[in-house]
Design a protein around this motif. Structure first.
Motif, PDB file in Angstrom:
ATOM      1  N   VAL A 143       8.516  -9.356  -2.290  1.00 48.46           N
ATOM      2  CA  VAL A 143       7.143  -8.984  -2.601  1.00 48.46           C
ATOM      3  C   VAL A 143       6.235 -10.045  -1.982  1.00 48.46           C
ATOM      4  O   VAL A 143       6.641 -11.199  -1.808  1.00 48.46           O
ATOM      5  CB  VAL A 143       6.919  -8.851  -4.130  1.00 48.46           C
ATOM      6  CG1 VAL A 143       7.015 -10.181  -4.832  1.00 48.46           C
ATOM      7  CG2 VAL A 143       5.610  -8.157  -4.446  1.00 48.46           C
ATOM      8  N   GLY A 144       5.024  -9.656  -1.632  1.00 49.64           N
ATOM      9  CA  GLY A 144       4.051 -10.602  -1.107  1.00 49.64           C
ATOM     10  C   GLY A 144       2.723 -10.443  -1.819  1.00 49.64           C
ATOM     11  O   GLY A 144       2.366  -9.341  -2.246  1.00 49.64           O
ATOM     12  N   THR A 145       2.002 -11.541  -1.957  1.00 55.52           N
ATOM     13  CA  THR A 145       0.686 -11.490  -2.595  1.00 55.52           C
ATOM     14  C   THR A 145      -0.180 -12.616  -2.040  1.00 55.52           C
ATOM     15  O   THR A 145       0.318 -13.542  -1.411  1.00 55.52           O
ATOM     16  CB  THR A 145       0.815 -11.582  -4.137  1.00 55.52           C
ATOM     17  OG1 THR A 145      -0.418 -11.219  -4.728  1.00 55.52           O
ATOM     18  CG2 THR A 145       1.235 -12.960  -4.592  1.00 55.52           C
ATOM     19  N   PHE A 182      11.293 -13.651  -9.478  1.00 59.28           N
ATOM     20  CA  PHE A 182      11.089 -13.884  -8.045  1.00 59.28           C
ATOM     21  C   PHE A 182      10.893 -15.371  -7.793  1.00 59.28           C
ATOM     22  O   PHE A 182      10.381 -16.098  -8.641  1.00 59.28           O
ATOM     23  CB  PHE A 182       9.857 -13.118  -7.545  1.00 59.28           C
ATOM     24  CG  PHE A 182      10.069 -11.648  -7.386  1.00 59.28           C
ATOM     25  CD1 PHE A 182      10.440 -11.102  -6.164  1.00 59.28           C
ATOM     26  CD2 PHE A 182       9.889 -10.791  -8.460  1.00 59.28           C
ATOM     27  CE1 PHE A 182      10.623  -9.741  -6.023  1.00 59.28           C
ATOM     28  CE2 PHE A 182      10.073  -9.425  -8.330  1.00 59.28           C
ATOM     29  CZ  PHE A 182      10.443  -8.908  -7.107  1.00 59.28           C
ATOM     30  N   ARG A 183      11.294 -15.814  -6.589  1.00 63.71           N
ATOM     31  CA  ARG A 183      11.104 -17.203  -6.149  1.00 63.71           C
ATOM     32  C   ARG A 183      10.294 -17.194  -4.873  1.00 63.71           C
ATOM     33  O   ARG A 183      10.461 -16.321  -4.021  1.00 63.71           O
ATOM     34  CB  ARG A 183      12.457 -17.864  -5.856  1.00 63.71           C
ATOM     35  CG  ARG A 183      13.469 -17.858  -6.976  1.00 63.71           C
ATOM     36  CD  ARG A 183      13.384 -19.023  -7.940  1.00 63.71           C
ATOM     37  NE  ARG A 183      13.198 -20.318  -7.343  1.00 63.71           N
ATOM     38  CZ  ARG A 183      14.161 -21.154  -7.019  1.00 63.71           C
ATOM     39  NH1 ARG A 183      15.428 -20.835  -7.189  1.00 63.71           N
ATOM     40  NH2 ARG A 183      13.870 -22.338  -6.506  1.00 63.71           N
ATOM     41  N   ILE A 184       9.416 -18.171  -4.723  1.00 64.65           N
ATOM     42  CA  ILE A 184       8.630 -18.290  -3.497  1.00 64.65           C
ATOM     43  C   ILE A 184       9.567 -18.707  -2.366  1.00 64.65           C
ATOM     44  O   ILE A 184      10.320 -19.671  -2.489  1.00 64.65           O
ATOM     45  CB  ILE A 184       7.495 -19.317  -3.669  1.00 64.65           C
ATOM     46  CG1 ILE A 184       6.496 -18.812  -4.716  1.00 64.65           C
ATOM     47  CG2 ILE A 184       6.793 -19.586  -2.331  1.00 64.65           C
ATOM     48  CD1 ILE A 184       5.435 -19.819  -5.126  1.00 64.65           C
ATOM     49  N   VAL A 185       9.514 -17.943  -1.262  1.00 65.85           N
ATOM     50  CA  VAL A 185      10.388 -18.225  -0.126  1.00 65.85           C
ATOM     51  C   VAL A 185       9.621 -18.541   1.152  1.00 65.85           C
ATOM     52  O   VAL A 185      10.217 -18.946   2.141  1.00 65.85           O
ATOM     53  CB  VAL A 185      11.370 -17.055   0.132  1.00 65.85           C
ATOM     54  CG1 VAL A 185      12.350 -16.914  -1.023  1.00 65.85           C
ATOM     55  CG2 VAL A 185      10.630 -15.753   0.384  1.00 65.85           C
ATOM     56  N   GLY A 186       8.304 -18.352   1.121  1.00 65.27           N
ATOM     57  CA  GLY A 186       7.551 -18.660   2.325  1.00 65.27           C
ATOM     58  C   GLY A 186       6.075 -18.356   2.191  1.00 65.27           C
ATOM     59  O   GLY A 186       5.631 -17.740   1.221  1.00 65.27           O
ATOM     60  N   VAL A 187       5.336 -18.819   3.192  1.00 65.07           N
ATOM     61  CA  VAL A 187       3.900 -18.593   3.258  1.00 65.07           C
ATOM     62  C   VAL A 187       3.568 -18.091   4.661  1.00 65.07           C
ATOM     63  O   VAL A 187       3.948 -18.717   5.647  1.00 65.07           O
ATOM     64  CB  VAL A 187       3.110 -19.890   2.974  1.00 65.07           C
ATOM     65  CG1 VAL A 187       1.612 -19.662   3.115  1.00 65.07           C
ATOM     66  CG2 VAL A 187       3.444 -20.434   1.595  1.00 65.07           C
ATOM     67  N   ILE A 209       1.643 -15.190   0.180  1.00 61.44           N
ATOM     68  CA  ILE A 209       2.775 -15.889  -0.439  1.00 61.44           C
ATOM     69  C   ILE A 209       3.906 -14.876  -0.553  1.00 61.44           C
ATOM     70  O   ILE A 209       3.761 -13.817  -1.146  1.00 61.44           O
ATOM     71  CB  ILE A 209       2.411 -16.419  -1.845  1.00 61.44           C
ATOM     72  CG1 ILE A 209       1.117 -17.238  -1.820  1.00 61.44           C
ATOM     73  CG2 ILE A 209       3.580 -17.200  -2.442  1.00 61.44           C
ATOM     74  CD1 ILE A 209       1.163 -18.460  -0.958  1.00 61.44           C
ATOM     75  N   ARG A 210       5.032 -15.189   0.070  1.00 67.79           N
ATOM     76  CA  ARG A 210       6.196 -14.303   0.061  1.00 67.79           C
ATOM     77  C   ARG A 210       7.171 -14.766  -1.016  1.00 67.79           C
ATOM     78  O   ARG A 210       7.484 -15.958  -1.120  1.00 67.79           O
ATOM     79  CB  ARG A 210       6.899 -14.344   1.430  1.00 67.79           C
ATOM     80  CG  ARG A 210       6.022 -13.917   2.575  1.00 67.79           C
ATOM     81  CD  ARG A 210       6.002 -12.435   2.682  1.00 67.79           C
ATOM     82  NE  ARG A 210       5.188 -12.013   3.830  1.00 67.79           N
ATOM     83  CZ  ARG A 210       4.811 -10.782   4.026  1.00 67.79           C
ATOM     84  NH1 ARG A 210       5.184  -9.834   3.171  1.00 67.79           N
ATOM     85  NH2 ARG A 210       4.091 -10.449   5.062  1.00 67.79           N
ATOM     86  N   LEU A 211       7.628 -13.795  -1.808  1.00 67.86           N
ATOM     87  CA  LEU A 211       8.595 -14.076  -2.868  1.00 67.86           C
ATOM     88  C   LEU A 211       9.788 -13.145  -2.721  1.00 67.86           C
ATOM     89  O   LEU A 211       9.660 -12.049  -2.162  1.00 67.86           O
ATOM     90  CB  LEU A 211       7.957 -13.873  -4.243  1.00 67.86           C
ATOM     91  CG  LEU A 211       6.730 -14.732  -4.564  1.00 67.86           C
ATOM     92  CD1 LEU A 211       5.461 -13.947  -4.326  1.00 67.86           C
ATOM     93  CD2 LEU A 211       6.775 -15.231  -5.980  1.00 67.86           C
ATOM     94  N   SER A 212      10.925 -13.588  -3.238  1.00 64.67           N
ATOM     95  CA  SER A 212      12.158 -12.806  -3.078  1.00 64.67           C
ATOM     96  C   SER A 212      13.041 -12.993  -4.302  1.00 64.67           C
ATOM     97  O   SER A 212      12.919 -13.989  -5.028  1.00 64.67           O
ATOM     98  CB  SER A 212      12.896 -13.305  -1.829  1.00 64.67           C
ATOM     99  OG  SER A 212      14.100 -12.618  -1.646  1.00 64.67           O
ATOM    100  N   GLN A 213      13.928 -12.021  -4.505  1.00 64.26           N
ATOM    101  CA  GLN A 213      14.893 -12.099  -5.600  1.00 64.26           C
ATOM    102  C   GLN A 213      16.199 -11.458  -5.146  1.00 64.26           C
ATOM    103  O   GLN A 213      16.194 -10.350  -4.606  1.00 64.26           O
ATOM    104  CB  GLN A 213      14.348 -11.360  -6.827  1.00 64.26           C
ATOM    105  CG  GLN A 213      15.248 -11.436  -8.015  1.00 64.26           C
ATOM    106  CD  GLN A 213      14.640 -10.782  -9.254  1.00 64.26           C
ATOM    107  OE1 GLN A 213      15.378 -10.256 -10.059  1.00 64.26           O
ATOM    108  NE2 GLN A 213      13.330 -10.806  -9.415  1.00 64.26           N
ATOM    109  N   ASP A 214      17.299 -12.161  -5.360  1.00 63.41           N
ATOM    110  CA  ASP A 214      18.610 -11.582  -5.112  1.00 63.41           C
ATOM    111  C   ASP A 214      18.953 -10.660  -6.264  1.00 63.41           C
ATOM    112  O   ASP A 214      18.704 -10.990  -7.424  1.00 63.41           O
ATOM    113  CB  ASP A 214      19.680 -12.673  -4.980  1.00 63.41           C
ATOM    114  CG  ASP A 214      19.490 -13.541  -3.745  1.00 63.41           C
ATOM    115  OD1 ASP A 214      18.906 -13.053  -2.757  1.00 63.41           O
ATOM    116  OD2 ASP A 214      19.908 -14.708  -3.786  1.00 63.41           O
TER     117      ASP A 214
END
Length: 124
Positions: free
Chosen positions: A71-73, A89-94, A118-123
């Motif tokens: 997800v991104g926001t 979710f964890r922040i993985v990048g900008v 702000i890009r976030l991801s979850q396994d």
């Protein structure tokens, strides 16, 4: 949003035959799906509907066989950043200056200039 709907699946939350929230799951890469276009009817904000939509999206992605949900926001979207992290979710990048490059108008939210995605991801 129309291009998202052609490539993804739209989910709707209803209450008493009224649409109160929506989101789209958009496949992006093998085994990866992005949660996009999350929206809750303004009069229903603060009632936990956004959290229910995010948790439903996570469950739906997992059941559908995806291994990762993203997800991104905006950097100024403090409520959304809080919600996504609370949902695992964890922040993985900008993506620096994303909103400056892709939107003609300047965006301010919560008194903050929205510039970066702000890009976030979850396994799953």
């Amino acid at each position: 949003m129309k291009t998202y709907l052609r490539r993804g699946e739209c989910y709707v939350a209803e209450l008493n035959h009224e649409i109160i929230g929506v989101y789209v799951l958009l496949p992006t890469r093998p085994e990866t799906v992005e949660l996009v276009n999350i929206a809750v009817m303004e009069s229903r904000h603060g009632q936990g509907i956004g959290k229910q939509l995010v948790l439903h999206a996570i469950k739906t992605a997992k059941v559908s066989g995806y291994k990762t949900i993203e997800v991104g926001t905006g950097n100024s979207s403090v409520g959304q950043l809080y919600l996504y992290q609370k949902c695992g979710f964890r922040i993985v990048g900008v993506d620096r200056d994303f909103f400056v490059r892709h939107y003609p108008e300047v965006i301010y939210e919560n008194g903050i200039h929205c510039r970066d995605m702000i890009r976030l991801s979850q396994d799953l």
